[in-house]
Structure formats: C-alpha cells, structure tokens
Write a protein that holds these residues in place. Structure first.
Motif, PDB file in Angstrom:
ATOM      1  N   ALA A  23       0.843  -1.189   0.000  1.00 34.58           N
ATOM      2  CA  ALA A  23       0.000   0.000   0.000  1.00 34.58           C
ATOM      3  C   ALA A  23       0.880   1.240   0.000  1.00 34.58           C
ATOM      4  O   ALA A  23       1.856   1.337   0.739  1.00 34.58           O
ATOM      5  N   ARG A  24       0.542   2.187  -0.891  1.00 35.45           N
ATOM      6  CA  ARG A  24       1.272   3.438  -1.097  1.00 35.45           C
ATOM      7  C   ARG A  24       2.674   3.217  -1.642  1.00 35.45           C
ATOM      8  O   ARG A  24       3.549   4.075  -1.532  1.00 35.45           O
ATOM      9  N   GLY A  25       2.887   2.067  -2.265  1.00 32.89           N
ATOM     10  CA  GLY A  25       4.142   1.815  -2.943  1.00 32.89           C
ATOM     11  C   GLY A  25       4.185   2.499  -4.300  1.00 32.89           C
ATOM     12  O   GLY A  25       3.191   3.049  -4.787  1.00 32.89           O
ATOM     13  N   THR A  26       5.350   2.463  -4.943  1.00 29.71           N
ATOM     14  CA  THR A  26       5.550   3.092  -6.244  1.00 29.71           C
ATOM     15  C   THR A  26       6.010   2.053  -7.253  1.00 29.71           C
ATOM     16  O   THR A  26       6.894   1.235  -6.955  1.00 29.71           O
ATOM     17  N   ILE A  27       5.403   2.078  -8.422  1.00 28.75           N
ATOM     18  CA  ILE A  27       5.803   1.225  -9.541  1.00 28.75           C
ATOM     19  C   ILE A  27       6.298   2.134 -10.652  1.00 28.75           C
ATOM     20  O   ILE A  27       5.593   3.049 -11.079  1.00 28.75           O
ATOM     21  N   VAL A  28       7.529   1.899 -11.113  1.00 30.76           N
ATOM     22  CA  VAL A  28       8.152   2.705 -12.142  1.00 30.76           C
ATOM     23  C   VAL A  28       8.121   1.927 -13.453  1.00 30.76           C
ATOM     24  O   VAL A  28       8.660   0.815 -13.531  1.00 30.76           O
ATOM     25  N   LEU A  29       7.492   2.498 -14.457  1.00 29.65           N
ATOM     26  CA  LEU A  29       7.360   1.838 -15.752  1.00 29.65           C
ATOM     27  C   LEU A  29       8.477   2.304 -16.677  1.00 29.65           C
ATOM     28  O   LEU A  29       8.604   3.511 -16.945  1.00 29.65           O
ATOM     29  N   ARG A  30       9.302   1.357 -17.130  1.00 29.87           N
ATOM     30  CA  ARG A  30      10.301   1.674 -18.149  1.00 29.87           C
ATOM     31  C   ARG A  30       9.611   1.950 -19.480  1.00 29.87           C
ATOM     32  O   ARG A  30       8.460   1.583 -19.700  1.00 29.87           O
ATOM     33  N   GLY A  31      10.294   2.613 -20.393  1.00 27.33           N
ATOM     34  CA  GLY A  31       9.701   3.011 -21.648  1.00 27.33           C
ATOM     35  C   GLY A  31       9.314   1.846 -22.540  1.00 27.33           C
ATOM     36  O   GLY A  31       9.863   0.742 -22.429  1.00 27.33           O
ATOM     37  N   GLY A  32       8.361   2.074 -23.426  1.00 29.64           N
ATOM     38  CA  GLY A  32       7.904   1.073 -24.376  1.00 29.64           C
ATOM     39  C   GLY A  32       6.402   0.965 -24.420  1.00 29.64           C
ATOM     40  O   GLY A  32       5.677   1.697 -23.741  1.00 29.64           O
ATOM     41  N   ASP A  33       5.922   0.023 -25.243  1.00 31.96           N
ATOM     42  CA  ASP A  33       4.492  -0.227 -25.398  1.00 31.96           C
ATOM     43  C   ASP A  33       4.081  -1.439 -24.575  1.00 31.96           C
ATOM     44  O   ASP A  33       4.607  -2.542 -24.780  1.00 31.96           O
ATOM     45  N   TYR A  34       3.145  -1.235 -23.668  1.00 35.12           N
ATOM     46  CA  TYR A  34       2.615  -2.315 -22.821  1.00 35.12           C
ATOM     47  C   TYR A  34       1.309  -2.788 -23.443  1.00 35.12           C
ATOM     48  O   TYR A  34       0.319  -2.055 -23.467  1.00 35.12           O
ATOM     49  N   ARG A  35       1.290  -4.022 -23.931  1.00 35.97           N
ATOM     50  CA  ARG A  35       0.099  -4.553 -24.598  1.00 35.97           C
ATOM     51  C   ARG A  35      -0.558  -5.684 -23.816  1.00 35.97           C
ATOM     52  O   ARG A  35      -1.441  -6.355 -24.356  1.00 35.97           O
ATOM     53  N   ASP A  36      -0.158  -5.894 -22.587  1.00 36.84           N
ATOM     54  CA  ASP A  36      -0.758  -6.962 -21.785  1.00 36.84           C
ATOM     55  C   ASP A  36      -1.707  -6.410 -20.726  1.00 36.84           C
ATOM     56  O   ASP A  36      -2.220  -7.164 -19.895  1.00 36.84           O
ATOM     57  N   VAL A  37      -1.948  -5.098 -20.727  1.00 38.16           N
ATOM     58  CA  VAL A  37      -2.752  -4.479 -19.672  1.00 38.16           C
ATOM     59  C   VAL A  37      -4.219  -4.584 -20.070  1.00 38.16           C
ATOM     60  O   VAL A  37      -4.729  -3.801 -20.887  1.00 38.16           O
ATOM     61  N   GLU A  49      11.558   8.621 -19.940  1.00 33.79           N
ATOM     62  CA  GLU A  49      11.181   7.512 -20.814  1.00 33.79           C
ATOM     63  C   GLU A  49       9.684   7.592 -21.151  1.00 33.79           C
ATOM     64  O   GLU A  49       8.865   7.992 -20.326  1.00 33.79           O
ATOM     65  N   THR A  50       9.357   7.207 -22.386  1.00 36.51           N
ATOM     66  CA  THR A  50       7.986   7.300 -22.884  1.00 36.51           C
ATOM     67  C   THR A  50       7.273   5.968 -22.715  1.00 36.51           C
ATOM     68  O   THR A  50       7.738   4.942 -23.218  1.00 36.51           O
ATOM     69  N   VAL A  51       6.148   6.001 -22.044  1.00 37.64           N
ATOM     70  CA  VAL A  51       5.365   4.807 -21.745  1.00 37.64           C
ATOM     71  C   VAL A  51       4.003   4.911 -22.418  1.00 37.64           C
ATOM     72  O   VAL A  51       3.276   5.897 -22.226  1.00 37.64           O
ATOM     73  N   TRP A  52       3.657   3.904 -23.224  1.00 37.54           N
ATOM     74  CA  TRP A  52       2.311   3.776 -23.774  1.00 37.54           C
ATOM     75  C   TRP A  52       1.713   2.458 -23.300  1.00 37.54           C
ATOM     76  O   TRP A  52       2.326   1.394 -23.462  1.00 37.54           O
ATOM     77  N   ILE A  53       0.523   2.543 -22.709  1.00 40.48           N
ATOM     78  CA  ILE A  53      -0.244   1.359 -22.326  1.00 40.48           C
ATOM     79  C   ILE A  53      -1.363   1.245 -23.358  1.00 40.48           C
ATOM     80  O   ILE A  53      -2.245   2.107 -23.429  1.00 40.48           O
TER      81      ILE A  53
END
Length: 640
Positions: free
Chosen positions: A143-157, A174-178
């Motif tokens: 709870a209240r943790g942080t998740i850092v997304l590296r750049g790229g296209d995430y297609r499993d969400v 870094e550019t992140v697209w979900i």
C-alpha cells in the motif's frame, strides 16, 4: 469505428488564459465599427423579422409538463442546428505519434518496483536492470508503494485491477504507452484486399449515444497502420483504400491496402486499468499514455487520486472515467477519444487544471447526448481552470445534472464543433475569465440557476451566450449516487432563474445572423426576465452591420430581436443599463490575433467591480488583475 474528422492543420499548443497569445487569426473583414447611435443599418430590412420567434428546439409541442425523471436529464434539449454548426477554423486531428507523453523526471523512492514491457514475471523488480511485469508488480506492491514503468508499449494491460493505493509513474525521461491494441501480422491477399483471422469480441456503446446518421460508431473496433487511424466500414463491399472491415461471422479482419512492411495495430481490449474502492485513496498515475482501448483507458472509482502529465488518446469510447471526491487532474492530454475525453461522475472538490482537451468525439457519436471534450455529471464544489479545449467534435465542456458551485475560470475554448461551455441543470456556478472563440455557441445555460457569468471574451462564435429554460424540474427523486431530495433542499431546482451576466465582451461576430446574447427562451415562451438576477456592463462590438441583432429576448409572449441597446432597454427596464456597443479598436493584435484589450482601450476600466470570490478565483488561476479598475472581458491590456 469511423474516423469522423478530415481536417487541415494541427494546433497542439498548450496555451491558457494566464499566458495567452492566440495562435490563430480571424478574418481581416472582422473589424470593429458601428454602435449605438451610429449610422442606421439597412433601412430596407424586413422589420417584421424583429419579432419572429425562435425555432422550437426539438420540443414536442404537446408536452406541456416538465420532465421529472432524473434519468431523462440527458434528453436532448438543443436543436441539431445549434450543435452542428461548423467552426470556421478546421483542424486536423493528430495521429498518436504527434501526441507526446510529457517527459517527466519524477523522483524514485526507495523500495520502488521496476517494470517493463519485456519484464520477467519471475524477477523481483527491485532494480531497473531486472524489471518485472506490471501485473506482477501490482500484485506485490505494498500500500502506497511506487511502480516505475520503463519506456515502451505495454500490450498486456487488460482490465488490470488496482487493489491498493499505489503510484504508477514513468521512468525519468522515458515514454510509456499502455495500449489496448495488438500488433497484427500474417495478412493474406484476397483480390484487391487483405485479411487475417480475427476474433475479438468488443462491447458496443449505449444506443442513446449513437447518432442515427453515423451508425458505424457503435462498432468499437479500431485499426492503425503505421500509427495512422484507418476508417471502418460497415460492409465488405464498402472496403477501399484507407478503410478496414471486421467480418464477425467469418472471424476476419480486412484491410483495403497492402500491409506488407507496415505495422498494423488493432484494438483487442476493453479497458486498461480498473479501480474500485475507498481504500485506493492516495493513488497517483503520472507520466503515462493510454491508447487504443475499446472502452476506457482508465476507469477509476475512489477518492483522493492524482492524474498528472498523462495522455489519454485514441480510445474508442472514453479516455478517463473518474468517480469520487478530492481528485487532482492536472497537465494531462485528452485527445481523439471516440466519445469523450474525460468523463467525471459524482464528484466533489475536483481540481481540473492545465489540461489539453483536443479533438474528442472523433468517432461522431450523438452530440446531444453524451459526446463531449469533457463531461462532468453530478459534480460539486469543483474548479476547472486554465485548460485548453480545441477541435472537439461536440460540446467542449459539458457540466450536467445537479452540478453545483463549480468554478470555470481562465480556460481557452476554441474551434469546437459544438457548445463551448454547457451549464445544464446547474446551480451556483461561476464562469469567468474564459476565452471562447469560434464555437457554435460560446456559453449555454440551460435549466441553470444562480450562475454568474462574468468577464468572458466571446469572439467569432455563431452565437455568444444562450440562456434557456426547458420543461424539466428536480422532482427530488433519488437513485443510487444521485440524491435529488438533498439537492432540491439546497436550491437545485433545474429551473432557470437568478443568473448574472456581467462584464462580458462580445466581438467579431460570425456573420449578421449571429446573436450575441440569446435569451429568447422559446421552449418555455415566458418572459426572459424571470431567468436573470442581473444582465449588465456587457460590451457588444459590431463588425460593420453584423450582427443584425445584439440581443434576443422574450418580453412576454414571443421572442424579439433587438438591434440596438436603446430599443432593448426601452422594452426591458432594468437590464443592460450600463452596457455599451463599442466602435473602438479592442484588441492588441490586428484582426483579433491577440485578444488582450489594447493598452489604450476604454474598456480597461469599464467593468463593474468583481465580487470578492470571483476575484480570488481569478488570482488563484494566475490571472493578473489590474491594480485599479476592472476590464471588460477576460484580458487586461499591456505586455504579457
């Protein structure tokens, strides 16, 4: 789905009133001249038109009773003409590659988890060199943790559920697209077309959302080739270059162009992130992009959540749907979503600021129902300030159904194919210091009470301000989140009354048919005076002989068009006693390129003193008020 816009130029500048200099120019013929006491205009004009009634705006003449069901509050109350007039400046909707996710540099706290599109589900994710998957991180993050997304296209969400308060943010720079789309390959030729096996079952929008003139909008399929949207057709025999067709029976996806050597993306998922529950308070999403979903990029119900510096673009229905209280929505881009960019429901204390709301209703849904740049329903005590609304194919900003004590301050709303600001079934709102340029209607108040419309600049709109009262009233019916009895007790009647319109500047009319202030109230056909507490200190700036009528008003019986303020005052005592028709040069920039008042304009000190709360709201929005005097409209003169 059918891509609705075929436009000519793109403007993605994030300008707001606090730092505004218009990027577009208006036609040279729109010069300021004429006014009360000026030359008489077109003496041979047919004066019988002066008292002609308005068109009935879709109202059933046999329906004399007010609508009492809150569920009917979305029933269309404006005619198609009002909603469908084209803006003068048409813009090209940007492709996804043209919409940049902000490059942020958020600090990474100790204990953060790192993920990437190619992350290892077995990795702990405790360092950026060995990231895990987003699904694994959401399951493990405290709870209240942080998740850092590296750049790229995430297609499993795919409908990922948020179950604890968490911060999701991009890695610095870094550019992140979900994305809700899959990359599709393996197309085979079939004559002059190409197909691939395809069996994705996507839900349809509500039928009320569908415009009968554009039924293909109910199909939430989307296809992008090398990042560019491809238009959907309804039948295989309609397929041609630049289009696609989904044959559900044959389980095939067809393209009208050879995809060899190209990247083809097709929508395959309904919703990206899905969050429900009071325990999620304190969550943040920042620096992320959500695109290509059939339903919502993000669907979130909780309180105290921050959405900052994200992009919600090219989703078939909604970019972000948000419920709950005390949210901060800041610095985001809502662009090219099929139905609506931002959909807010049952909210209190929302701060919606410094966002860009661009080209939404890209799929051509019904403009009189739910399509909008932003639509906020049963929203209270909230502030919408310093946002740019541009190019939306519907109402730009729509507040609807018992929206109470909301402040709309310092927004730039231009080139929208619908209403600029729509206050419907509203109570005690403030609309101040906004620029409304080249919209079908600048501002509409419908079934709104105690709204205060002060110091707005309305230029080049088909109509400036419309105020109307329809056959609806709050019957105190309560269903689910909606508490009609509580609202009625607080004065939320859904009856248009006690509104103020002061210190506004109407200029650069679209043509002679433009009406700067239309309070003709044709649906109820009662005296327009019953809708207002005050209308005064507004300035009406003609361009030559346009507009023919400054004000449309019903003095009792039927609407009348008034071509001069003298005639209006004579028939309607107590209104616009200090208003003027200006023949002076108004703006800093020639032809309206800069909508600040000229430094020598007599309008700089012509306004009525601001109420303390409106002045405070303007200062909180970063609007510099003059040390002395009150200007007309949204801008003072001088250097920026």
């Amino acid at each position: 789905m059918k891509k609705q816009f075929t436009l000519a130029a793109v403007t993605l500048s994030g300008l707001t009133l606090a730092t505004f200099h218009a990027a577009q120019t208006t036609p040279a013929e729109a010069q300021q001249n004429g006014g009360d006491g000026a030359k008489k205009r077109q003496q041979n004009r047919n004066r019988q038109n002066q008292n002609r009634p308005n068109r009935r705006n879709g109202q059933n003449a046999q329906n004399n009773a007010r609508i009492t069901d809150p569920d009917a509050a979305n029933a269309p109350i404006a005619d198609r003409e009002t909603f469908n007039v084209r803006s003068k400046v048409e813009l090209r909707a940007p492709d996804l590659a043209e919409i940049a996710v902000p490059r942020t540099n958020y600090p990474i706290p100790a204990g953060a988890l790192f993920v990437s599109p190619t992350g290892d589900a077995g990795a702990p994710g405790t360092n950026r060199e060995r990231p895990t998957t987003l699904a694994n991180a959401l399951a493990k993050a405290p709870a209240r943790g942080t998740i850092v997304l590296r750049g790229g296209d995430y297609r499993d969400v795919d409908n990922f559920k948020i179950e604890r308060p968490v911060t999701l943010q991009n890695a610095p720079g870094e550019t992140v697209w979900i994305k809700g789309s899959d990359i599709v390959s393996g197309f085979a030729p079939d004559g002059a077309r190409w197909f691939v096996a395809w069996d994705k079952k996507l839900t349809h929008p509500r039928e009320n959302d569908i415009d009968k003139a554009n039924p293909i909008a109910r199909e939430t399929d989307m296809v992008f080739v090398n990042g560019k949207s491809v238009r959907q057709v309804a039948a295989l025999n309609e397929l041609k270059s630049g289009t696609f067709f989904v044959d559900a029976a044959a389980k095939r996806l067809y393209l009208g162009d050879d995809p060899t050597g190209k990247v083809v993306e097709a929508t395959a998922r309904e919703t990206g992130l899905f969050a429900r529950g009071k325990a999620l308070a304190g969550s943040s999403l920042r620096g992320l992009g959500f695109a290509h979903y059939a339903g919502n990029g993000v669907d979130w119900i909780s309180s105290d959540v921050t959405f900052e510096n994200n992009v919600f673009a090219w989703n078939a229905a909604r970019g972000l749907t948000l419920h709950g209280d005390n949210h901060l929505v800041r610095g985001n881009t809502f662009a090219c979503n099929g139905l609506v960019g931002f959909n807010g429901v049952y909210m209190k204390n929302l701060l919606f600021e410094n966002n860009r709301v661009l080209f939404n209703n890209i799929e051509g849904f019904r403009k009189t129902w739910a399509a909008a740049g932003t639509k906020m329903i049963v929203t209270k005590d909230s502030t919408i300030r310093n946002n740019l609304y541009e190019g939306n194919n519907a109402a730009a900003m729509w507040l609807d159904i018992s929206v109470v004590r909301n402040n709309v301050i310092g927004n730039t709303i231009r080139h929208n194919q619908g209403l600029g600001i729509f206050f419907e079934l509203a109570h005690e709102g403030v609309i101040a210091f906004n620029l409304l340029q080249d919209n079908n209607v600048g501002i509409m108040l419908s079934d709104a009470s105690a709204a205060r419309v002060w110091n707005n600049t309305l230029v080049d709109n088909a109509k400036g301000i419309i105020v109307k009262d329809t056959p609806r009233f709050n019957q105190a019916k309560s269903e689910g989140f909606y508490k009609g009895a509580e609202d009625l007790a607080a004065g939320v009647t859904w009856i248009t009354a006690q509104n103020e319109i002061k210190n506004n500047l109407f200029a650069l009319p679209r043509n002679e048919k433009t009406v700067f202030l239309d309070a003709g109230n044709s649906l109820q056909n009662k005296n327009s005076a019953t809708m207002f507490r005050a209308v005064d200190r507004n300035v009406y700036a003609r361009s030559g002989d346009a507009p023919r009528a400054l004000v449309r008003w019903n003095p009792g019986g039927k609407p009348a068009d008034y071509e001069s303020l003298e005639s209006f005052r004579a028939a309607n005592a107590g209104f616009e006693s200090a208003a003027t028709v200006s023949a002076n040069a108004l703006f800093v920039g020639a032809n309206g390129a800069d909508y600040r008042l000229a430094p020598d304009s007599p309008l700089l000190n012509a306004g009525e003193p601001l109420p303390a709360d409106i002045a405070a709201a303007a200062r909180a929005a970063g609007i510099a008020l003059p040390a002395t005097g009150v200007p007309i409209g949204a801008f003072a003169g001088g250097a920026q």
